[in-house]
Design a protein around this motif. Structure first.
Motif, PDB file in Angstrom:
ATOM      1  N   HIS A  42       1.324  15.405  20.857  1.00  9.83           N
ATOM      2  CA  HIS A  42       1.785  16.789  20.622  1.00  9.83           C
ATOM      3  C   HIS A  42       0.699  17.795  20.978  1.00  9.83           C
ATOM      4  CE1 HIS A  42       5.756  17.253  19.073  1.00  9.83           C
ATOM      5  NE2 HIS A  42       5.600  16.435  18.069  1.00  9.83           N
ATOM      6  N   PRO A 126       6.882  14.982   9.986  1.00 11.64           N
ATOM      7  CA  PRO A 126       5.870  15.198  11.001  1.00 11.64           C
ATOM      8  C   PRO A 126       5.799  16.679  11.375  1.00 11.64           C
ATOM      9  CG  PRO A 126       7.881  14.488  12.034  1.00 11.64           C
ATOM     10  CD  PRO A 126       8.177  14.600  10.563  1.00 11.64           C
ATOM     11  N   THR A 128       6.285  19.660  13.650  1.00 14.37           N
ATOM     12  CA  THR A 128       7.189  19.944  14.766  1.00 14.37           C
ATOM     13  C   THR A 128       6.454  20.793  15.801  1.00 14.37           C
ATOM     14  OG1 THR A 128       7.980  21.954  13.721  1.00 14.37           O
ATOM     15  CG2 THR A 128       9.171  19.911  13.219  1.00 14.37           C
ATOM     16  N   PRO A 129       6.957  20.839  17.036  1.00 14.93           N
ATOM     17  CA  PRO A 129       6.319  21.682  18.064  1.00 14.93           C
ATOM     18  C   PRO A 129       6.238  23.150  17.631  1.00 14.93           C
ATOM     19  CG  PRO A 129       7.916  20.210  19.067  1.00 14.93           C
ATOM     20  CD  PRO A 129       8.066  20.039  17.581  1.00 14.93           C
ATOM     21  N   GLU A 130       7.256  23.607  16.866  1.00 17.46           N
ATOM     22  CA  GLU A 130       7.238  24.995  16.430  1.00 17.46           C
ATOM     23  C   GLU A 130       6.058  25.258  15.500  1.00 17.46           C
ATOM     24  OE1 GLU A 130      11.021  23.837  17.885  1.00 17.46           O
ATOM     25  OE2 GLU A 130      10.007  23.014  16.128  1.00 17.46           O
TER      26      GLU A 130
ATOM     27  N   GLN B  85      14.651  14.606  15.100  1.00 17.57           N
ATOM     28  CA  GLN B  85      13.259  14.245  15.381  1.00 17.57           C
ATOM     29  C   GLN B  85      13.179  13.240  16.532  1.00 17.57           C
ATOM     30  OE1 GLN B  85      10.533  15.643  14.270  1.00 17.57           O
ATOM     31  NE2 GLN B  85       9.181  14.242  15.366  1.00 17.57           N
ATOM     32  N   GLN B  88      12.971  15.108  19.619  1.00 13.57           N
ATOM     33  CA  GLN B  88      11.620  15.646  19.821  1.00 13.57           C
ATOM     34  C   GLN B  88      10.731  14.603  20.502  1.00 13.57           C
ATOM     35  OE1 GLN B  88      10.661  18.696  18.895  1.00 13.57           O
ATOM     36  NE2 GLN B  88      11.846  19.358  17.122  1.00 13.57           N
ATOM     37  N   LEU B  92       8.781  14.629  24.392  1.00 12.91           N
ATOM     38  CA  LEU B  92       7.358  14.407  24.649  1.00 12.91           C
ATOM     39  C   LEU B  92       7.143  13.426  25.805  1.00 12.91           C
ATOM     40  CD1 LEU B  92       5.927  14.145  21.029  1.00 12.91           C
ATOM     41  CD2 LEU B  92       5.501  15.953  22.670  1.00 12.91           C
ATOM     42  N   GLY B 143       6.706   8.591   5.928  1.00 16.20           N
ATOM     43  CA  GLY B 143       6.069   9.384   6.986  1.00 16.20           C
ATOM     44  C   GLY B 143       6.416   8.874   8.373  1.00 16.20           C
ATOM     45  N   SER B 146      10.198   9.372   9.169  1.00 12.97           N
ATOM     46  CA  SER B 146      10.479  10.784   9.494  1.00 12.97           C
ATOM     47  C   SER B 146      10.026  11.096  10.911  1.00 12.97           C
ATOM     48  CB  SER B 146       9.737  11.717   8.547  1.00 12.97           C
ATOM     49  OG  SER B 146      10.128  11.502   7.229  1.00 12.97           O
ATOM     50  N   SER B 147       8.914  10.511  11.307  1.00 14.46           N
ATOM     51  CA  SER B 147       8.326  10.846  12.607  1.00 14.46           C
ATOM     52  C   SER B 147       9.173  10.391  13.783  1.00 14.46           C
ATOM     53  CB  SER B 147       6.946  10.216  12.745  1.00 14.46           C
ATOM     54  OG  SER B 147       6.116  10.672  11.722  1.00 14.46           O
TER      55      SER B 147
END
Lengths: 146, 212
Positions: A42, A126, A128-130, B85, B88, B92, B143, B146-147
């Motif tokens: 990120h 986690p 976030t990009p924002e 997520q 997201q 990447l 954790g 969620s990621s």
């Protein structure tokens, strides 16, 4: 600030689309290899130079050896030295880097204890990009003032 | 006026309870038949794949597989197995890190199986009382889940942690069984996703012939 569980002073919700900075450095402190990789990628997308540490002691030792970072992402629960202890130690050493706590879904009392250790901000995992782009905007503002 | 015949891909229906990824589908080949006019040029040779099909036809599989992939993803979102997520993570992935998603997910599998073994080992101990240690494992699991957007696994971990906070051993055992079940579902579905993606990439790797 609501949304991702941040408990901190309010951040300006500025769009961070163009925040690409080749001068900033970051340290990701997390015992989970997955979270380290995720946050590392990120931050690299935003042009930061990133190092990782698997617990608080490794992070503190890096600073003892003379390393410095603009941004520290600090996990709370870690073996050897947890995020709360590591943050207290870094602040006691005089470290002025932006330290951002990242936690699992903790109660408000636990996040408060983490903030009181010396964090600038605290968010739920986690990131976030924002959130990252907002943090980088704040970092850039701090650097311009300096 | 002559019209090209439409192809139909007959694929047997899978178990009605599971997602039927590939349904019989009609494919309009009209745009592709436009290429056929070049076939009559002297000296022109249509490249043929190992399967015997003209290369330009293999690209159709990539479109079908992409549709399958999107349907499976939508299904997983609808069931709450994955959340945004996961998207997201996909964002990447790029040319500099083309296998990013599969790398992250493999790390997740490795970590999760270690955590599940630790949790089971703690609970199977007759003299178990270290709920703090259990809470640490669960925080890690929450954790990491969620990621990658593993929403249902994460929610079960949160319920598990609540039982652990109350030192409720029976509740923890029930939660562990549910967690192992949800984790299996997630792992199977993610493997399915990656298999389809691999097939799609292979099919999409076929290029249309360069025509001079």
């Amino acid at each position: 600030m609501s949304g991702n569980g941040a408990s901190s002073s309010s951040l300006n919700m500025i769009s961070g689309e163009d925040v690409v900075n080749n001068n900033l450095t970051a340290l990701v402190v997390d015992d989970s290899p997955l979270l380290r990789l995720l946050h590392e990628i990120h931050l690299k997308k935003y042009g930061l130079k990133v190092q990782v540490a698997e617990n608080g002691k490794v992070a503190v030792d890096l600073f003892h050896l003379g390393a410095s970072f603009d941004l520290v992402l600090m996990d709370k629960e870690m073996p050897v030295m947890n995020g709360v202890e590591a943050t207290k130690e870094l602040r006691a050493m005089g470290v002025t880097s932006m330290i951002v706590g990242v936690t699992s879904k903790d109660g408000p009392g636990e996040q408060q204890a983490f903030m009181e250790a010396g964090l600038d901000y605290c968010f739920e995992k986690p990131l976030t990009p924002e959130i990252i782009s907002i943090l980088l905007e704040e970092l850039n503002k701090h650097n311009k003032k300096d | 006026r002559w019209k090209p015949r439409l192809l139909e891909c007959e694929i047997p229906a899978s178990n009605p309870k599971s997602l039927q990824i590939s349904k019989p589908k009609k494919v309009n080949l009209r745009p592709h038949f436009l290429l056929l006019k070049f076939a009559f040029l002297p000296g022109f040779k249509y490249p043929v794949a190992k399967t015997g099909l003209p290369l330009w036809m293999l690209g159709l599989d990539a479109d079908r597989l992409r549709a399958d992939l999107n349907r499976l993803l939508a299904f997983l979102f609808h069931l709450g197995i994955l959340d945004e997520q996961y998207l997201q993570l996909q964002q990447l992935q790029d040319e500099s890190s083309p296998n990013f998603v599969s790398e992250v997910v493999n790390i997740y599998f490795h970590e999760s199986e270690k955590l599940l073994r630790n949790l089971r080992s703690l609970l199977m101990d007759r003299d178990f009382s270290d709920y703090d240690k259990m809470g640490i494992h669960l925080n890690q699991f929450i954790g990491s889940s969620s990621s990658i957007g593993a929403k249902r696994v994460r929610n079960v971990c949160v319920a598990f942690r609540a039982a652990s906070d109350q030192n409720n051993r029976a509740g923890c055992l029930r939660a562990l069984e549910l967690l192992e079940h949800e984790y299996c579902i997630l792992k199977n579905k993610l493997h399915e996703l990656f298999q389809i993606e691999q097939q799609r990439l292979l099919a999409a790797g076929v290029r249309y012939p360069m025509l001079n």
